[in-house]
Write a protein that holds these residues in place. Structure first.
Motif, PDB file in Angstrom:
ATOM      1  N   THR A  81       0.824  -1.207   0.000  1.00  0.00           N
ATOM      2  CA  THR A  81       0.000   0.000   0.000  1.00  0.00           C
ATOM      3  C   THR A  81       0.861   1.261   0.000  1.00  0.00           C
ATOM      4  N   ARG A  82       2.082   1.168   0.545  1.00  0.00           N
ATOM      5  CA  ARG A  82       3.006   2.297   0.428  1.00  0.00           C
ATOM      6  C   ARG A  82       3.356   2.515  -1.046  1.00  0.00           C
ATOM      7  N   ALA A  83       3.594   1.398  -1.749  1.00  0.00           N
ATOM      8  CA  ALA A  83       3.850   1.486  -3.181  1.00  0.00           C
ATOM      9  C   ALA A  83       2.648   2.090  -3.907  1.00  0.00           C
ATOM     10  N   ALA A  84       1.458   1.697  -3.474  1.00  0.00           N
ATOM     11  CA  ALA A  84       0.244   2.227  -4.103  1.00  0.00           C
ATOM     12  C   ALA A  84       0.171   3.744  -3.932  1.00  0.00           C
ATOM     13  N   ALA A  85       0.396   4.205  -2.710  1.00  0.00           N
ATOM     14  CA  ALA A  85       0.357   5.656  -2.465  1.00  0.00           C
ATOM     15  C   ALA A  85       1.392   6.367  -3.336  1.00  0.00           C
ATOM     16  N   ALA A  86       2.586   5.780  -3.433  1.00  0.00           N
ATOM     17  CA  ALA A  86       3.636   6.386  -4.254  1.00  0.00           C
ATOM     18  C   ALA A  86       3.212   6.478  -5.713  1.00  0.00           C
ATOM     19  N   GLY A  87       2.357   5.556  -6.133  1.00  0.00           N
ATOM     20  CA  GLY A  87       1.871   5.572  -7.506  1.00  0.00           C
ATOM     21  C   GLY A  87       0.651   6.439  -7.711  1.00  0.00           C
ATOM     22  N   GLY A  88       0.189   7.145  -6.656  1.00  0.00           N
ATOM     23  CA  GLY A  88      -0.965   8.036  -6.786  1.00  0.00           C
ATOM     24  C   GLY A  88      -2.283   7.393  -6.400  1.00  0.00           C
ATOM     25  N   PHE A  89      -2.233   6.173  -5.878  1.00  0.00           N
ATOM     26  CA  PHE A  89      -3.473   5.469  -5.514  1.00  0.00           C
ATOM     27  C   PHE A  89      -3.914   5.856  -4.100  1.00  0.00           C
ATOM     28  N   THR A  90      -5.219   5.862  -3.924  1.00  0.00           N
ATOM     29  CA  THR A  90      -5.795   6.094  -2.601  1.00  0.00           C
ATOM     30  C   THR A  90      -6.674   4.935  -2.163  1.00  0.00           C
ATOM     31  N   ALA A  91      -6.908   3.999  -3.083  1.00  0.00           N
ATOM     32  CA  ALA A  91      -7.653   2.789  -2.726  1.00  0.00           C
ATOM     33  C   ALA A  91      -7.170   1.648  -3.608  1.00  0.00           C
ATOM     34  N   VAL A  92      -7.068   0.471  -3.001  1.00  0.00           N
ATOM     35  CA  VAL A  92      -6.740  -0.723  -3.777  1.00  0.00           C
ATOM     36  C   VAL A  92      -7.674  -1.856  -3.373  1.00  0.00           C
ATOM     37  N   HIS A  93      -7.938  -2.708  -4.344  1.00  0.00           N
ATOM     38  CA  HIS A  93      -8.687  -3.939  -4.078  1.00  0.00           C
ATOM     39  C   HIS A  93      -7.681  -5.084  -4.022  1.00  0.00           C
ATOM     40  N   ALA A  94      -7.604  -5.703  -2.846  1.00  0.00           N
ATOM     41  CA  ALA A  94      -6.586  -6.732  -2.617  1.00  0.00           C
ATOM     42  C   ALA A  94      -7.131  -8.085  -3.041  1.00  0.00           C
ATOM     43  N   MET A  95      -6.448  -8.698  -4.014  1.00  0.00           N
ATOM     44  CA  MET A  95      -6.932  -9.962  -4.560  1.00  0.00           C
ATOM     45  C   MET A  95      -6.894 -11.092  -3.525  1.00  0.00           C
ATOM     46  N   ALA A  96      -7.707 -12.102  -3.787  1.00  0.00           N
ATOM     47  CA  ALA A  96      -8.018 -13.114  -2.763  1.00  0.00           C
ATOM     48  C   ALA A  96      -7.043 -14.273  -2.727  1.00  0.00           C
ATOM     49  N   ASN A  97      -6.096 -14.346  -3.679  1.00  0.00           N
ATOM     50  CA  ASN A  97      -5.254 -15.565  -3.751  1.00  0.00           C
ATOM     51  C   ASN A  97      -4.072 -15.502  -2.788  1.00  0.00           C
TER      52      ASN A  97
END
Lengths: 445, 335
Positions: A81-97
Motif C-alpha cells: 500500500t506504500r507502493a500504491a500511495a507512491a503511484g498516486g493510488f488512494t484505494a486498492v482492491h486486494a486480490m483473494a489468492n
C-alpha cells in the motif's frame, strides 16, 4: 483518521489537466477552488507550488496482489500500500489468492484491518468466489459482504471460474448485495502448461503457447451468462483484440459488463520473451503489437472501462530461474500512471479527464466505493487526490521502488510523469514524490 | 563465436566453417591414434538436466578426443520442484573453473540464460555455453551433424566437389522433415540451419503437431507425406521421433492412435520405394521402429542413421575446438 491533517494550498494546479487554479484542502475536503494566485495562505497552511501539474482524483486499483497473509517475502499490506500511495493510488482492491485464501469473513477482515493499520490507502479486500479458489464450491460470499470489509468484488483471480454452472450461480448470488464477479478469463484445458502467448514468437522459441481463444471463449460465455441472469460481470485484464471485440458487442447488446486492461498489456508485446527473461512472464501473457493496438483503441473508446495494475510482486528467486519454472506476474503500482500517460495521453488518444475516468471514477464505481473515491474535483468533495507532474521524466529502477519486490518489466525504461503528492481525505501520504509515514499508526511494522 | 546456442545464430560462413572443421576432425578419426592434444588442460562440463545418454556420450567422446578434461554433472529433475537452482549450479561450475559448459535442459531458453545471465563468468567474458538441446527450442549440434551428413552424401559425391563437400553449402537440395514438429528442437534447428545453407525444407506432419506460428518459418509445410515424397522428390527424408504419450487421451490427444500415425506418416517399405534413387533416410534417434520408421527403412542402404551418430562426434569436436581454441580457423594447426 482526521487527526494531524494539515491544510494544503495547491497553487496553479490544473484539475484534470484543465485551466490553472488554486485548490485549498482543509478538514479532509476540497475547501475552495479559486483563480490562480488569488487564494490566501493563512498561517499554518502548507503551500505547494503545483504550476503545470495535473490534479486527479486519487487513483483506484481494482486488481492488486498484496500477498499478505502468506507470502510476506514478496509483499506485505504495508509495503504494497506504500507502493500504491507512491503511484498516486488512494484505494486498492486486494486480490483473494493469499495463503490462506480470502474466502471467509475472517480473512477479508484481517486484510482490511492490516490496511487500516498501515494507513497508506483504503484497502478493499476482494473475496474468493469459490472455497480455496478450488472452483468447486461457492465461498460464503454473503458473510464476506456483511463483514467489516464490506466485500463487493469477488474473484478467483489467478484461476478461472471455469465451471459454467458455478459461474452462473455466482453471478446470480452476488446480486443480493450488489456485488460483482471479476473473472480471470482462462479456459484451463486450453492453457495447460502454457508459458506465453501462442503465435509466431512461441513457435520459434519453443515455449508452450497460451492461445487468445482460451481468454476469448470464457469472456464470450460469461457475457452471455450475465445477460441470461441479468447480472453484472467484470472482466479482469483482457489482453486480446478478440476480447475487446466481444466486450464491445456485449455492451452494444446492453449487457452489464465492465472490462479492465493492465498497463503492461497497453505497452509491451510477446517479442520481449525472446531473451527468456522471466520478468516478462505474466498471466495472461504479453500479446502481439496488434493486440496492444486493439486494447488501446478499446480503452480510448470506452469499451474497456478501467486500467488496473494486476500488481503481482514475486521474490527474486521465483524469477531468477528458467522461464518455465518462474512465477507469472509483474509489479505495476508505481508505473501504472506513467505507462497510461505514455501510451494514451502523450499519444493524444486520451485526455487527463479520461485518465481520471479509467483509473479512478470507473474502478470506484465498479467496486462500489464511489462515495469516497473517484469523486469529481469540486468544493466539498473529499480531498482524496493525486498530484502529477506530467513533464517529469524518470528511468525506472525496481530497487528504488516502494514495493518489496523488484520484478518490474519497465526496469531501465524511461517513462514520463511523476506522482509528486497523494492525499487521502486531506492527509498527505506522498509529498515531494516521497511517501510520508502516517503519524502514530504503524510503529514497528 | 562465443557460444553455440541456436542454429539461428549461425551465419552461412560460420556454418560452413563448422562443417569444414568437422570434416578435418572426421579425417583424424580414421587414424589409429584418434586423440588430439588441442584442448589439453581445458575443462569441459557436461551439464545434463535431462537424461540423454547418447548426446552426453557423444559430447564426452568429442571432448576427450581433443584431450580436454571432462566432468559429467547430472542435475536430473525434470520438474519445477527441483533441488539446486540453475543459478546455483552455474555459480558452482564457474568457481570450479569450467572452460565450456555443454548443457541439456528440459526448459527452453535455459542455455541462453546461462550464457547471458552473468552466472557463468562475467557478461563480458562468459564461459562458453554449448546448447545440447533445450526443451522444445534448439539442438544446434544435431542440425550441424545432419547438415554434415547431407553434405557428405549429396554434395561431396554428386557435385564433383572434394571429399565431404568441403567449402560448399547445400544450395538446391530438398529436405523433408517428418513428424512431431511441435515438440521438436531438432526440427527447429534444422529449419534454421538448412535454410541458412541454401537448402529447401518441407515439414510434413499432422496439423496437430505443427505449431501455431509455423507459417513464419523459412520452410514449406505439408500434411501429406505421400504427396511430398512423390510430388516434391526430396533428396533427404528426416524422420522425427514421435513419443507415445502424444497419442490419444489426457492432455495429449494430438493423434488418434499409433496405428493411424504409422499409416499416414510412417516411413514404410512402400514409401521408401517412392523416394528418388539417390535420396537418403535420416533419423536423430532414438527410433521407434514400427511407428515413425519401419525396420526396412531404418536398415536399408539408403539409411545414414548410424553414420549420423559418428558424424555427431566430429561436429561436436569442431564446435568445442572453435569455441575453446580461440576461434581461429582450424587450417594451419596440427590436427
Amino acid at each position: 483518521m482526521t487527526d494531524n491533517v494539515t491544510t494544503y494550498l495547491l497553487r496553479g494546479v490544473r484539475p484534470l489537466g484543465g485551466d490553472a487554479v488554486d485548490v485549498l484542502l482543509s478538514d479532509g475536503v476540497i475547501a475552495a477552488i479559486e483563480a490562480p494566485g488569488t487564494a490566501r495562505a493563512d498561517g499554518g497552511v502548507v503551500v505547494i507550488d503545483a504550476t503545470d501539474q495535473v490534479l486527479l482524483p486519487g487513483l483506484v486499483d481494482l486488481h492488486t496482489h498484496l500477498r499478505e497473509p502468506g507470502r510476506e517475502d514478496a509483499e506485505t499490506v504495508e509495503s504494497g500500500t506504500r507502493a500504491a500511495a507512491a503511484g498516486g493510488f488512494t484505494a486498492v482492491h486486494a486480490m483473494a489468492n493469499t495463503t490462506p485464501v480470502a474466502d471467509t469473513a475472517g480473512v477479508v477482515e484481517q486484510v482490511w484491518r492490516l490496511g487500516q493499520d498501515a494507513g497508506w490507502v483504503d484497502v478493499h479486500p476482494v473475496g474468493a468466489v469459490t472455497v480455496g479458489l478450488g472452483g468447486e464450491h461457492l465461498a460464503e460470499l454473503g458473510a464476506m459482504a456483511e463483514s467489516k470489509a464490506r466485500v463487493r468484488v469477488f474473484s478467483d483471480d489467478g484461476k478461472c471460474v471455469h465451471d459454467p454452472v458455478l459461474m452462473r450461480r455466482a453471478l446470480e448470488y452476488v446480486k443480493a448485495f450488489d456485488g460483482v464477479v471479476a473473472q480471470h478469463a482462462q479456459e484451463p484445458r486450453l492453457t495447460q502448461g502454457s508459458q506465453m502467448h501462442e503465435g509466431v514468437v512461441s513457435a520459434e522459441i519453443g515455449l508452450a503457447g497460451w492461445p487468445a481463444v482460451a481468454e476469448e471463449a470464457i469472456i464470450a460465455r460469461d457475457v452471455l451468462l450475465a445477460e441470461h441472469v441479468g447480472s453484472r460481470l467484470h472482466v479482469c485484464h483482457l489482453s486480446t483484440r478478440g476480447s475487446v471485440e466481444i466486450v464491445r458487442w456485449a455492451k452494444s447488446r446492453g449487457i452489464d459488463v465492465t472490462a479492465e486492461v493492465t498497463p503492461h498489456h497497453l505497452a509491451l508485446t510477446d517479442e520481449l520473451a525472446r531473451g527468456y527473461d522471466p520478468t516478462f512472464k505474466v498471466n495472461p501473457p504479453l500479446r502481439t503489437a496488434d493486440d496492444v493496438e486493439a486494447v488501446r483503441e478499446g480503452l480510448a473508446d470506452g469499451t474497456i472501462d478501467i486500467v488496473a495494475t494486476d500488481h503481482a510482486p514475486h521474490p527474486v528467486e521465483d524469477k531468477d530461474c528458467e522461464w518455465a519454472a518462474a512465477a507469472f506476474g509483474m509489479t505495476g503500482l508505481e508505473t501504472a500512471l506513467s505507462v497510461v500517460q505514455q501510451a494514451m495521453v502523450d499519444t493524444g488518444r486520451m485526455t487527463w479527464a479520461d485518465v481520471a475516468r479509467v483509473l479512478s471514477a470507473n474502478p470506484a464505481r465498479i467496486g462500489r466505493i464511489d462515495a469516497e473515491h473517484g469523486r469529481p474535483i469540486a468544493v466539498g468533495e473529499p480531498a482524496t487526490l493525486a498530484l502529477v507532474d506530467p513533464a517529469a521524466i524518470r528511468v525506472v529502477d525496481g530497487g528504488a521502488q516502494q514495493t518489496a519486490s523488484v520484478n518490474t518489466p519497465f526496469r531501465g525504461r524511461t517513462l514520463p510523469g511523476r506522482v509528486t503528492a497523494t492525499f487521502l481525505r486531506g492527509r498527505a501520504t506522498v509529498l515531494d514524490g516521497s511517501p510520508v509515514e502516517p503519524a502514530g499508526t504503524r510503529g514497528g511494522r | 563465436m562465443r557460444h553455440l546456442l541456436s542454429a539461428a545464430d549461425l551465419s552461412r560462413e560460420d556454418a560452413i566453417r563448422l562443417l569444414d572443421t568437422a570434416a578435418q576432425m572426421a579425417a583424424t578419426q580414421s587414424r589409429e591414434i584418434k586423440k588430439l592434444p588441442t584442448l589439453r588442460g581445458r575443462t569441459v562440463v557436461n551439464l545434463f538436466f535431462e537424461d540423454s545418454t547418447r548426446t552426453r556420450i557423444s559430447f564426452e567422446t568429442a571432448a576427450k578426443r581433443l584431450s580436454a578434461d571432462v566432468i559429467n554433472f547430472s542435475a536430473k529433475g525434470s520438474s519445477v520442484s527441483k533441488g539446486e537452482s540453475l543459478k546455483d549450479t552455474a555459480l558452482t561450475l564457474h568457481s570450479m573453473g569450467a572452460d565450456a559448459v555443454v548443457v541439456r535442459h528440459w526448459a527452453s531458453g535455459a542455455p541462453y540464460q546461462l550464457a547471458h545471465s552473468g552466472w557463468l563468468g562475467t557478461v563480458d567474458s562468459p564461459v562458453a555455453v554449448l546448447n545440447a538441446g533445450d526443451g522444445t527450442h534448439q539442438h544446434p549440434t544435431q542440425a550441424l551433424l545432419d547438415a554434415f551428413t547431407i553434405r557428405r552424401h549429396l554434395v561431396g559425391r554428386a557435385g564433383g566437389a572434394g571429399r565431404d563437400g568441403v567449402g560448399k553449402d547445400l544450395t538446391g537440395l530438398k529436405v523433408a522433415i517428418v513428424g512431431d514438429v511441435l515438440h521438436s528442437r531438432v526440427a527447429r534447428s534444422n529449419v534454421n540451419l538448412l535454410h541458412t545453407l541454401g537448402a529447401e525444407v518441407t515439414l510434413v506432419a499432422p496439423p496437430t503437431l505443427l505449431p501455431v506460428g509455423v507459417e513464419s518459418w523459412t520452410c514449406a509445410t505439408s500434411y501429406d507425406l505421400d504427396a511430398t515424397l512423390t510430388g516434391w522428390c526430396p533428396d533427404a527424408v528426416m524422420m522425427l521421433r514421435v513419443q507415445r504419450e502424444r497419442m490419444s487421451g489426457g492432455s495429449g490427444a494430438f493423434l488418434p492412435s499409433p496405428q493411424e500415425y504409422s499409416r499416414r506418416y510412417g516411413l514404410d517399405k512402400r514409401r521408401l520405394g517412392a523416394l528418388p534413387d539417390h535420396a537418403i533416410v535420416m533419423h536423430p534417434g532414438p527410433m521407434n521402429r514400427g511407428l515413425e520408421i519401419s525396420a526396412q527403412a531404418a536398415d536399408s542402404d539408403r539409411s545414414v542413421i548410424v553414420e549420423q551418430v559418428a558424424n555427431g562426434v566430429a561436429v561436436r569436436m569442431a564446435a568445442l575446438y572453435l569455441l575453446l581454441a580461440g576461434g581461429s580457423s582450424a587450417e594451419g594447426t596440427s590436427l
